[in-house]
Design a protein around this motif. Structure first.
Motif, PDB file in Angstrom:
ATOM      1  N   GLY A  13       0.832  -1.208   0.000  1.00  9.37           N
ATOM      2  CA  GLY A  13       0.000   0.000   0.000  1.00  9.37           C
ATOM      3  C   GLY A  13       0.861   1.250   0.000  1.00  9.37           C
ATOM      4  O   GLY A  13       0.530   2.266  -0.604  1.00  9.37           O
ATOM      5  N   GLN A  14       1.993   1.132   0.671  1.00  8.17           N
ATOM      6  CA  GLN A  14       2.943   2.233   0.728  1.00  8.17           C
ATOM      7  C   GLN A  14       3.433   2.603  -0.675  1.00  8.17           C
ATOM      8  O   GLN A  14       3.567   3.777  -1.005  1.00  8.17           O
ATOM      9  CB  GLN A  14       4.130   1.779   1.575  1.00  8.17           C
ATOM     10  N   GLU A  15       3.691   1.562  -1.474  1.00  3.81           N
ATOM     11  CA  GLU A  15       4.200   1.804  -2.823  1.00  3.81           C
ATOM     12  C   GLU A  15       3.204   2.617  -3.642  1.00  3.81           C
ATOM     13  O   GLU A  15       3.591   3.499  -4.401  1.00  3.81           O
ATOM     14  CB  GLU A  15       4.475   0.473  -3.534  1.00  3.81           C
ATOM     15  N   PHE A  16       1.915   2.313  -3.497  1.00  7.70           N
ATOM     16  CA  PHE A  16       0.901   3.042  -4.247  1.00  7.70           C
ATOM     17  C   PHE A  16       0.961   4.525  -3.906  1.00  7.70           C
ATOM     18  O   PHE A  16       0.832   5.385  -4.756  1.00  7.70           O
ATOM     19  CB  PHE A  16      -0.483   2.471  -3.929  1.00  7.70           C
ATOM     20  N   TYR A  17       1.167   4.778  -2.628  1.00  4.89           N
ATOM     21  CA  TYR A  17       1.243   6.155  -2.149  1.00  4.89           C
ATOM     22  C   TYR A  17       2.315   6.987  -2.845  1.00  4.89           C
ATOM     23  O   TYR A  17       2.162   8.171  -3.072  1.00  4.89           O
ATOM     24  CB  TYR A  17       1.567   6.143  -0.651  1.00  4.89           C
ATOM     25  N   THR A  18       3.435   6.341  -3.150  1.00  5.48           N
ATOM     26  CA  THR A  18       4.544   7.097  -3.712  1.00  5.48           C
ATOM     27  C   THR A  18       4.237   7.581  -5.119  1.00  5.48           C
ATOM     28  O   THR A  18       4.945   8.429  -5.655  1.00  5.48           O
ATOM     29  CB  THR A  18       5.812   6.234  -3.788  1.00  5.48           C
ATOM     30  N   GLY A  19       3.172   7.043  -5.739  1.00  3.61           N
ATOM     31  CA  GLY A  19       2.826   7.473  -7.090  1.00  3.61           C
ATOM     32  C   GLY A  19       3.575   6.724  -8.160  1.00  3.61           C
ATOM     33  O   GLY A  19       3.495   7.055  -9.335  1.00  3.61           O
ATOM     34  N   ASN A  20       4.315   5.676  -7.779  1.00  5.92           N
ATOM     35  CA  ASN A  20       5.069   4.907  -8.755  1.00  5.92           C
ATOM     36  C   ASN A  20       4.421   3.567  -9.073  1.00  5.92           C
ATOM     37  O   ASN A  20       5.055   2.672  -9.590  1.00  5.92           O
ATOM     38  CB  ASN A  20       6.490   4.657  -8.238  1.00  5.92           C
ATOM     39  N   VAL A  21       3.143   3.449  -8.762  1.00  5.19           N
ATOM     40  CA  VAL A  21       2.439   2.193  -8.995  1.00  5.19           C
ATOM     41  C   VAL A  21       1.137   2.504  -9.720  1.00  5.19           C
ATOM     42  O   VAL A  21       0.391   3.400  -9.310  1.00  5.19           O
ATOM     43  CB  VAL A  21       2.155   1.491  -7.653  1.00  5.19           C
ATOM     44  N   GLU A  33      -0.231  13.977   7.295  1.00  6.44           N
ATOM     45  CA  GLU A  33      -0.634  12.594   7.066  1.00  6.44           C
ATOM     46  C   GLU A  33      -0.114  12.114   5.715  1.00  6.44           C
ATOM     47  O   GLU A  33       0.419  11.018   5.589  1.00  6.44           O
ATOM     48  CB  GLU A  33      -2.161  12.484   7.122  1.00  6.44           C
ATOM     49  N   ALA A  34      -0.266  12.973   4.688  1.00 11.73           N
ATOM     50  CA  ALA A  34       0.120  12.569   3.344  1.00 11.73           C
ATOM     51  C   ALA A  34       1.614  12.280   3.284  1.00 11.73           C
ATOM     52  O   ALA A  34       2.043  11.301   2.683  1.00 11.73           O
ATOM     53  CB  ALA A  34      -0.245  13.653   2.352  1.00 11.73           C
ATOM     54  N   GLU A  35       2.403  13.127   3.944  1.00 11.15           N
ATOM     55  CA  GLU A  35       3.849  12.944   3.865  1.00 11.15           C
ATOM     56  C   GLU A  35       4.279  11.634   4.524  1.00 11.15           C
ATOM     57  O   GLU A  35       5.112  10.906   3.989  1.00 11.15           O
ATOM     58  CB  GLU A  35       4.550  14.136   4.529  1.00 11.15           C
ATOM     59  N   VAL A  36       3.684  11.332   5.667  1.00  7.35           N
ATOM     60  CA  VAL A  36       4.031  10.087   6.351  1.00  7.35           C
ATOM     61  C   VAL A  36       3.578   8.889   5.524  1.00  7.35           C
ATOM     62  O   VAL A  36       4.308   7.925   5.337  1.00  7.35           O
ATOM     63  CB  VAL A  36       3.375  10.030   7.749  1.00  7.35           C
ATOM     64  N   ALA A  37       2.365   8.978   4.998  1.00 10.38           N
ATOM     65  CA  ALA A  37       1.801   7.847   4.269  1.00 10.38           C
ATOM     66  C   ALA A  37       2.615   7.537   3.019  1.00 10.38           C
ATOM     67  O   ALA A  37       2.723   6.395   2.602  1.00 10.38           O
ATOM     68  CB  ALA A  37       0.356   8.119   3.907  1.00 10.38           C
ATOM     69  N   ALA A  38       3.200   8.563   2.409  1.00  3.16           N
ATOM     70  CA  ALA A  38       3.977   8.345   1.196  1.00  3.16           C
ATOM     71  C   ALA A  38       5.334   7.728   1.507  1.00  3.16           C
ATOM     72  O   ALA A  38       6.130   7.498   0.614  1.00  3.16           O
ATOM     73  CB  ALA A  38       4.156   9.653   0.445  1.00  3.16           C
ATOM     74  N   GLY A  39       5.588   7.483   2.799  1.00  5.61           N
ATOM     75  CA  GLY A  39       6.831   6.823   3.169  1.00  5.61           C
ATOM     76  C   GLY A  39       8.029   7.750   3.062  1.00  5.61           C
ATOM     77  O   GLY A  39       9.143   7.309   2.802  1.00  5.61           O
ATOM     78  N   SER A  40       7.783   9.033   3.248  1.00  2.95           N
ATOM     79  CA  SER A  40       8.895   9.981   3.164  1.00  2.95           C
ATOM     80  C   SER A  40       9.933   9.662   4.224  1.00  2.95           C
ATOM     81  O   SER A  40       9.604   9.368   5.364  1.00  2.95           O
ATOM     82  CB  SER A  40       8.364  11.405   3.369  1.00  2.95           C
ATOM     83  N   ILE A  41      11.206   9.696   3.822  1.00  7.33           N
ATOM     84  CA  ILE A  41      12.248   9.357   4.786  1.00  7.33           C
ATOM     85  C   ILE A  41      13.097  10.560   5.150  1.00  7.33           C
ATOM     86  O   ILE A  41      14.129  10.425   5.785  1.00  7.33           O
ATOM     87  CB  ILE A  41      13.152   8.223   4.251  1.00  7.33           C
ATOM     88  N   SER A  42      12.674  11.753   4.716  1.00  6.17           N
ATOM     89  CA  SER A  42      13.473  12.921   5.059  1.00  6.17           C
ATOM     90  C   SER A  42      13.307  13.233   6.538  1.00  6.17           C
ATOM     91  O   SER A  42      12.268  12.981   7.140  1.00  6.17           O
ATOM     92  CB  SER A  42      13.040  14.124   4.220  1.00  6.17           C
ATOM     93  N   ILE A  43      14.368  13.742   7.130  1.00  3.58           N
ATOM     94  CA  ILE A  43      14.350  14.024   8.561  1.00  3.58           C
ATOM     95  C   ILE A  43      13.559  15.304   8.842  1.00  3.58           C
ATOM     96  O   ILE A  43      12.865  15.420   9.842  1.00  3.58           O
ATOM     97  CB  ILE A  43      15.800  14.153   9.090  1.00  3.58           C
ATOM     98  N   ILE A  44      13.644  16.252   7.909  1.00  8.43           N
ATOM     99  CA  ILE A  44      12.953  17.520   8.145  1.00  8.43           C
ATOM    100  C   ILE A  44      11.580  17.505   7.485  1.00  8.43           C
ATOM    101  O   ILE A  44      11.474  17.259   6.282  1.00  8.43           O
ATOM    102  CB  ILE A  44      13.789  18.693   7.598  1.00  8.43           C
ATOM    103  N   PRO A  45      10.515  17.710   8.269  1.00  5.54           N
ATOM    104  CA  PRO A  45       9.168  17.702   7.701  1.00  5.54           C
ATOM    105  C   PRO A  45       8.984  18.856   6.710  1.00  5.54           C
ATOM    106  O   PRO A  45       9.592  19.913   6.882  1.00  5.54           O
ATOM    107  CB  PRO A  45       8.258  17.903   8.908  1.00  5.54           C
TER     108      PRO A  45
END
Lengths: 783, 286
Positions: free
Chosen positions: A276-284, B47-59
């Protein structure tokens, strides 16, 4: 210095204030709570996110307001299975609770649920029941069970809400690949082609890897894909496994093709369970089969357009129904009031509220078709597709015996996740394991009830006899008055433990030993247990592949984790014993990781152990390249070898907890010894080897024993992180035990497992005790 | 002054040794802190930034609002009060009972002692999942469901883990020290309270920290014994963020986790000096 002191006093004061306030607060609530009494108390058990909890609470408040004589105890469980199980086992099941229809055959089969048919009929006879016809008929059928099959027979639940299965698509990627969005439907063949087209967008316009799709393949949704190809898990009977049907095989081959030949579909292995995470990134390009439940999360997507489309079809066009109902336990003392409550909870008011939340489709047709659900301002734009799919939706038939899903997960993963075998071989393996499971004497034989009266009496007599013998021998032995005084004092001091041991340990232990000889579901009081003799142990040795696997995994872990963990903890402690400026801060930093909550950590480890962009492998890449290899896919393809070392690494991160003990021990080493050694010309290393280690030996021994015991019982991390997967690569012993007890409802068998573990650990510990006799140095221990 | 690294005047090798020590300490600290920093930064993201799996340290945009929002969602106030009451009573009980039992095992000779000690150790090897249901039935019979008693009382009945630890420490105290006290006319209780307890400051600190952490973060116990929302503990409230379909509002979960673990960190920071600066231990030196 004075600032630090002031700060410390301030902290202490704040802590004191919080403590005083807490006791006051709790005390006041207890005091006040005693006042309100109502005639009838109903307990309601449910799960859900904080937003769902809010809705439930407001519904409960409304209900209590309208029914002043009924008090509701609303119980929200973060771990639903454990909570439900303990409540049933203790004979105090909740009056009203959530029930998924996949669990209906088992629960109804054990006669744990109240048949709602008479209440429905009464409701209709009184003329107020018209709204009950508003439920989607297929949902009512989902909660009928006739003892064999779902769909007909007595009704056991009022549907709370449901979802059909479909796919979520990334509209932007589809457009860019020149594919029209398949709102009107598509075939799996078209799906395969489209996935390739989207995957070919990889590395264009500064993008990284792009995948056509993510295919969810956990058992229930995998079954939906099989259906589309004309296959299924079972034929007419649950003994007839149909995974080797041409349809089932074709479906699994399609999954293998897209994942391993075309590489157009993301293969979610290891820690990222759902992709589900992958979908979020927009690359799926698309993800599914998936229900309505992802909608609220996806509404926070801002970087691309998304929508929903029907599930592809092939031989058949079919969408699986997922639904949860309100059910009533068979032993409720207030069935009439419970039914009132169920009516209210599944009634229009609550349905409107949850419809707006968007997690599921309302089970009442009028509300599903109302603005509350079909709000055009809310994403996804094509929400009506969820409703359209109902026309060709189907219910799944599930066996009364649990365990099929675990077998399926384990064996099919070999084919469609790891590509190590063919679908046909995986299908055969599933069939063999499943038949072994249902043919095991434990499942097929009739056993006599456990004679608790006999056993209870016998046990009591045994304990009495043992105590008497002990007493008698103690009296006969002649010892001096001084020794007698010392003896009495010794017993006085250990009294708290004796008490706790008798009440909280010995009793339950004896009970669990007795349960190890029974078959008991833990969903009924244990007077219902059946006596099986040693069949639990026979089952372990002969029929249970998971048992052997869990032993292997656990031993591997213990062998790695105990020595490495102890060395790390000791090394860090020695480091932390340095007298340098700011060491207190360092100690705290090293300790912090061991207090981070497990749930919050899951996301984090995902990020660290990812095969491609994970932090760990980024560091390992140069090393691996130098060695002419690639870093491992820790919890994915290489899980059989590397998942356990991964857990050891995670354990290192919590090194602070072990460090604390060694640090305290280092303090206990008299400085004079070091001074003497230094005078004798010993270097730092010699001092460590000849002074520190011997002086710490009791502690090392202690930590070793604790480490062995603790490592054999590793559970929480594994439960949160991998839940035993992928395949069964991280199926630790206690995880298997938990699964048998709380998911497969084999409490008797789980007790037997526990005793086997107990004996293994006991033997090992005794060996360590033996071996350490000459290595541990006690300064003043009285023998 | 009381550790292996005896301090002399700063020679060159000492200086380079010190630099080395700092380098190692710093490296380790960075590695160990990364996840923690990640948690804090996630708690400040959208929420969107976390959900997208962002790994940057600075929000991207700092969301302080996550904190009040999550605290309100988990009904922080009553959860905090409940947790504090349970934890404080558990810590007191554990220190008292375990040290008493440990003293008994270490310093008294009585028949059956070794067998009992082995039995005590072996009880640790039985996985808790199995005794859980019988114990639950017991507490239900006592009418203690949905009260704090099942979570507190066991701590007052000594835990083998800590008894063993106390016993190992008491066993190390030189016999002459006790003899001297006895000659001065001290009874068993006086020796326990006046001599032994002050000596084992580091152990008390450890038991306090461990019990505190255990009680503070305990999930399974509160899950099965507590029912009504007003009795919820922090750990239960945290688990509520974990919905049926995975974690929603991960940023709020992170914020709530940060707040929840803060007391553990502060406590450790305050207590860590007792591990190494226990004045009482100096009694052993001479």
């Amino acid at each position: 210095m004075t600032i630090a002191k002031a700060l410390r006093s301030l902290l202490a004061l704040a802590a004191l204030l919080v403590i005083v306030w807490s006791f006051y607060d709790v005390g006041m609530r207890t005091w006040r709570g005693a006042g309100a009494r109502r005639a009838v108390t109903l307990t309601v058990l449910h799960w859900g996110t904080p937003s769902e909890v809010e809705i439930m609470q407001s519904l409960v408040d409304r209900f209590e307001h309208e029914h002043p004589d009924i008090r509701i105890v609303r119980i929200h469980a973060g771990d639903y299975e454990s909570k439900l199980k303990t409540m049933f086992a203790a004979g105090t099941p909740p009056d009203v609770f959530y029930l998924g229809y996949e669990n209906l055959p088992e629960m109804a089969g054990m006669k744990l649920l109240t048949d709602l048919t008479p209440y429905i009929e009464k409701e209709k006879a009184s003329g107020r029941g018209a709204w009950l016809d508003d439920f989607y008929p297929i949902l009512m059928d989902a909660f009928r069970f006739d003892g064999e099959k779902t769909g007909k027979g007595p009704l056991y639940g009022l549907p709370k809400d449901f979802t059909t299965s479909l796919m979520y698509v990334n509209v932007d990627l589809f457009k860019e690949a020149g594919i029209p969005i398949p709102y009107e439907g598509w075939t799996w063949d078209e799906y395969e082609q489209d996935m390739k087209k989207i995957a070919s967008l990889s590395h264009t316009k500064g993008r990284g890897e792009v995948y056509g799709g993510v295919l969810n393949t956990w058992p229930a949704v995998l079954r939906n894909i099989l259906w589309c190809y004309g296959g299924d898990f079972f034929g007419e009977s649950f003994r007839d496994v149909r995974l080797d049907d041409p349809g089932s095989i074709a479906a699994m081959e399609m999954i293998q093709r897209t994942r391993f030949i075309d590489h157009s579909v993301f293969n979610a292995t290891g820690l990222s369970k759902d992709g589900g995470q992958e979908f979020y990134t927009g690359n799926v390009g698309c993800i599914g089969p998936q229900g309505r439940w992802m909608t609220p999360r996806y509404r926070s997507i801002t970087n691309f357009q998304w929508d929903v489309v029907p599930l592809p079809h092939q031989k058949r066009k079919v969408s699986m129904i997922f639904t949860v109902s309100w059910a009533m336990s068979a032993s409720t003392r207030h069935p009439k009031e419970s039914f009132e409550l169920m009516k209210f909870l599944s009634g229009p008011e609550g349905q409107v509220m949850s419809a707006k939340l968007g997690l599921a489709i309302p089970s009442l047709q009028s509300i599903a078709h109302s603005q509350a659900f079909l709000d055009p301002d809310q994403k996804p734009k094509h929400t009506p597709i969820f409703l359209k799919e109902i026309a060709h939706s189907e219910l799944a038939q599930n066996p009364r015996i649990r365990g099929f899903d675990d077998i399926l997960n384990r064996e099919v993963a070999e084919a469609i996740q790891f590509n190590r075998t063919t679908p046909m071989r995986a299908a055969r393996a599933v069939e063999n394991s499943w038949l072994a499971e249902i043919n095991s004497p434990l499942q097929s034989k009739e056993y006599p009830p456990m004679r608790w009266d006999l056993i209870g009496g016998g046990t009591a007599a045994l304990i009495l006899a043992a105590t008497a013998l002990f007493w008698w021998r103690a009296r006969r032995e002649r010892i001096g008055p001084l020794d007698r005084r010392q003896e009495r004092a010794g017993w006085m001091f250990i009294m708290p433990w004796i008490l706790g041991f008798l009440v909280l340990t010995l009793g339950p232990m004896v009970l669990s030993l007795l349960l190890a000889l029974t078959k008991w579901t833990a969903l009924t009081p244990f007077t219902d247990a059946r006596y099986v003799g040693f069949d639990n142990f026979a089952h372990m040795a002969r029929y249970d592949e998971d048992f052997l696997q869990s032993l292997k995994v656990t031993f591997y872990y213990v062998l790695l984790a105990v020595p490495l963990g102890q060395i790390a903890a000791l090394a860090v402690a020695v480091l932390m014993n340095n007298k340098v400026r700011g060491i207190g801060l360092f100690r705290t930093i090293y300790f912090v990781p061991s207090v981070v909550s497990g749930v919050a950590l899951a996301t984090l480890w995902l990020w660290i152990f990812n095969k491609d962009y994970g932090l760990l492998n980024t560091i390992l890449w140069p090393v691996a390249r130098w060695l002419g290899t690639t870093p491992p896919d820790w919890f994915g393809m290489d899980a059989n070898l590397w998942a356990i070392p991964g857990f050891v690494l995670m354990g290192w991160w919590g090194v602070g907890a072990g460090m604390v003990i060694y640090l305290a021990g280092l303090k206990g080493v008299p400085t004079s010894l070091y001074e003497a050694a230094t005078i004798d010309g010993a270097g730092a290393w010699r001092r460590f080897w000849n002074v520190t280690l011997p002086m710490l030996s009791p502690l090392i021994f202690y930590n070793l024993v604790m480490g062995i015991i603790g490592s054999f019982q590793i559970f929480t991390q594994a439960k949160v992180m991998t839940n035993g997967g992928p395949g069964n690569a991280t199926l630790f012993y206690v995880l298997n035990l938990y699964r048998q007890a709380f998911e497969l409802h084999k409490m008797g068998y789980a007790s037997a497992l526990a005793w086997v573990l107990f004996v293994i650990v006991l033997v090992l510990t005794l060996l360590v005790f033996r071996g350490s006799k000459n290595l541990v140095y006690y300064e003043g221990l009285k023998a | 002054m009381s550790n292996g690294e005896t301090t002399h005047s700063l020679s060159r090798s000492d200086k380079s040794g010190r630099v080395m020590t700092y380098a190692v300490l710093l490296c380790g600290a960075v590695v160990l802190l990364i996840p923690f920093v990640f948690m804090v930064s996630s708690s400040l993201k959208t929420e969107a930034e976390v959900a997208a799996g962002s790994i940057s340290i600075i929000p991207k945009e700092v969301q302080w609002q996550n904190y009040p929002d999550s605290l309100e969602k988990m009904r922080f106030r009553s959860a905090l009060a409940n947790t504090v009451v349970i934890t404080v009573l558990s810590v007191l009980g554990q220190i008292l009972s375990s040290s008493l039992v440990g003293f008994g095992f270490a310093r008294f000779r009585f028949r059956g002692r070794n067998i009992l000690f082995m039995i005590m150790l072996s009880t640790m090897m039985l996985p808790a999942q199995v005794t859980m249901i019988p114990v639950f039935v017991l507490f239900r019979t006592l009418g203690w469901i949905d009260t704090f008693w099942p979570l507190i009382i066991p701590a007052w009945l000594a835990s083998p883990f800590f008894v063993f630890m106390f016993r190992q420490f008491f066993a190390q105290v030189p016999e002459e020290l006790m003899e001297a006290a006895r000659i001065d006319g001290a009874g068993n209780w006086t020796i326990y309270w006046r001599l032994m307890m002050p000596l084992c400051g580091p152990v008390i600190a450890i038991v306090a920290i461990y019990t505190f952490m255990g009680a503070w973060n305990d999930f399974l116990g509160p899950l099965i014994y507590l029912n009504s929302p007003r009795n919820r503990t922090l750990a239960l409230a945290l688990a509520a963020f974990n919905g049926q379909y995975g974690i929603t509002d991960a940023q709020q979960l992170m914020a709530a986790s940060c707040v929840t673990m803060l007391p553990c960190i502060v406590l450790f920071f305050a207590a860590q000096k007792y591990f190494v600066e226990s004045v009482a231990m100096t009694g052993l030196k001479s």
